[in-house]
Design a protein around this motif. Sequence first.
Motif, PDB file in Angstrom:
ATOM      1  N   LYS A   1       0.844  -1.195   0.000  1.00  0.00           N
ATOM      2  CA  LYS A   1       0.000   0.000   0.000  1.00  0.00           C
ATOM      3  C   LYS A   1       0.881   1.248   0.000  1.00  0.00           C
ATOM      4  O   LYS A   1       1.337   1.708   1.041  1.00  0.00           O
ATOM      5  CB  LYS A   1      -0.927  -0.010   1.209  1.00  0.00           C
ATOM      6  N   VAL A   2       1.131   1.750  -1.190  1.00  0.00           N
ATOM      7  CA  VAL A   2       2.026   2.902  -1.345  1.00  0.00           C
ATOM      8  C   VAL A   2       1.324   3.972  -2.172  1.00  0.00           C
ATOM      9  O   VAL A   2       0.520   3.665  -3.053  1.00  0.00           O
ATOM     10  CB  VAL A   2       3.371   2.462  -1.986  1.00  0.00           C
ATOM     11  N   GLY A   3       1.595   5.213  -1.850  1.00  0.00           N
ATOM     12  CA  GLY A   3       1.036   6.332  -2.604  1.00  0.00           C
ATOM     13  C   GLY A   3       2.110   7.376  -2.841  1.00  0.00           C
ATOM     14  O   GLY A   3       3.262   7.201  -2.432  1.00  0.00           O
ATOM     15  N   MET A   4       1.711   8.456  -3.494  1.00  0.00           N
ATOM     16  CA  MET A   4       2.704   9.494  -3.800  1.00  0.00           C
ATOM     17  C   MET A   4       2.108  10.872  -3.580  1.00  0.00           C
ATOM     18  O   MET A   4       0.954  11.129  -3.896  1.00  0.00           O
ATOM     19  CB  MET A   4       3.179   9.370  -5.255  1.00  0.00           C
ATOM     20  N   LEU A   5       2.919  11.735  -3.019  1.00  0.00           N
ATOM     21  CA  LEU A   5       2.620  13.168  -3.016  1.00  0.00           C
ATOM     22  C   LEU A   5       3.633  13.827  -3.939  1.00  0.00           C
ATOM     23  O   LEU A   5       4.848  13.722  -3.720  1.00  0.00           O
ATOM     24  CB  LEU A   5       2.738  13.756  -1.598  1.00  0.00           C
ATOM     25  N   ARG A   6       3.124  14.477  -4.958  1.00  0.00           N
ATOM     26  CA  ARG A   6       4.003  15.119  -5.941  1.00  0.00           C
ATOM     27  C   ARG A   6       3.744  16.619  -5.927  1.00  0.00           C
ATOM     28  O   ARG A   6       2.761  17.089  -6.504  1.00  0.00           O
ATOM     29  CB  ARG A   6       3.716  14.530  -7.326  1.00  0.00           C
TER      30      ARG A   6
END
Lengths: 383, 181
Positions: free
Chosen positions: A308-313
């Motif tokens: 469960k990984v996400g990104m803030l860009r």
Amino acid sequence: MPDNTKNGRKVVFWPGNIVVAEAALAAGCNFFGGYPITPSSEVAHHMSHRLPMIGGKFIQMEDEIAAMGAVIGAALAGDKAMTATSGPGFSLKQENIGYACMVEAPCVVVNVMRGGPSTGLPTALGQSDIMQARWGTHGDRAVITLTPSYLDEVYSETIRAFNLAERFRMPVFLFLDEVIGHLAERLEIPDPSEYEIIDRVRPTCPPEDYLPYDSTESDVPPLADYFTGYRYHTTGLNHDASGFPTTNPGLVQSEELRMMNKVYDHLDEIESYEEVMTDDAEILVVTFGSTARAASVAINDARAKGIKVGMLRPITIWPFPEKIMRELGKRVKGIVVPEANLGQIIFEVERVAKCDGPVVGVQKVGGVPIYPDEILSKIEELA
Amino acid sequence: MSNHYEARFSAVGGQGILLAGDILASAAINYEGKFACDSPTYTAQVRGGPTKVDVIIDSEKILFPRTTAIDFMLCLAQRSWDQFAQDLKPDCIVLIDPSLVKNVDESYRVYRMPILEITKTNMKKMVYTSAVALGAMIGLTEVISVESARKGLLAKAPKGTEQPNEIAFNLGYEAAKELLK
């Protein structure tokens, strides 16, 4: 170039640097002062060809410092002015960038980042000017820096850079890196009806009543064009509302605070970021520019493995998107910060996120991009 | 990613190989509705130095724009092979001109075509090398249709050179079909 259209939009295949130049023209840019430097030179080259076609002005100056000076002069004369450079040139421009901040000259400075320090890697990728954008010129000041990752975003963020410069009467930095500057990919050019163009507020009072730094009506004072009868003093010294120097401690304090707050009180107009699969994320990737594209692949690969990984860009990297970073930092158990330098934005992530778990970097300066697998393995370590 | 294809065109600067990559990628976009990107190397030497362009073609938006697993590599200089023969898939199609490239890893699917000789004999001008090479690439891989590639070439050809470019392209294409027989 062969063009076709989709949904009424022209489809083109331009390198990132050409996209910057064309988007600048779409934003109303009518002045470019520059000095060629790899990997940004195509911006200047294209502007030298295109600006005369629309009655604009292109000047190749004797050096980077003078190029920034020319841009400030043109901006104060009423033009929408831009320059483009790369790391070493951005270093040289710092003195005049400080001047632009102090006199509140609206302009756009493009930096197509390469390796460094010094001449570094002229033709290869780097992302090591991120802290220079924030702290490069001396003194306290607010900074707006945009770091697009895709060419459609390069187009829209270039227009936004001009709009923010005009709106807040200050230099705005548009940061590409070599990968994005030289990459050509499919791009649909938006119709002008799809975006807003902002012009600076100009004075409506008679010239004899004009004060160039009068903030009684707004924290962004109206800016008169040079040579239109509005005579005023321009100086890099701390100044009062008339533009003449002052050493009055109270005035200096309040004016410097105003110049900070004209940005920090309007973050809703400035902040821009993308969240990718953050809803259930236990691990977060924070990255920007071309490196975010490698991270996107890594996240998809990690998700396929059940992580469960996400990104803030951050698209606006300065001011750093603190609110969302804090929120996400509280929720996740670890953060991965890939950047093509030896650790810069990771310090901001650590400072703001206050994550209980580890904050680890993926850092590389060899001129080659960070590959998706390198980010994936760091994600797997934290999972 | 579906239908993901990576191609590398390598040579020495001045052989016009960057243009071949540009034509391939824009033809994939304009005539096949695909996503494509190209990233040229940007060496200090404009002419004479090893140079390459990487093209990625995909049916979906391309996230990572650099190559990681190359399906096809064209090589027109030994130095370019030595420097750029990386990230090739084990079954990568490698197209070389044997007069220029002597030593390659034979574990790949290596095809030898006298691209320069074909250009010199038939076209008289070496400027058509890249059109011959592009035709050969399409003939070997059919990564986009020959019609799309031809249209892309003609759209990019300087005015007045459309016909010789097309002839050069066809020569490369036919020679590739011979190699496949």
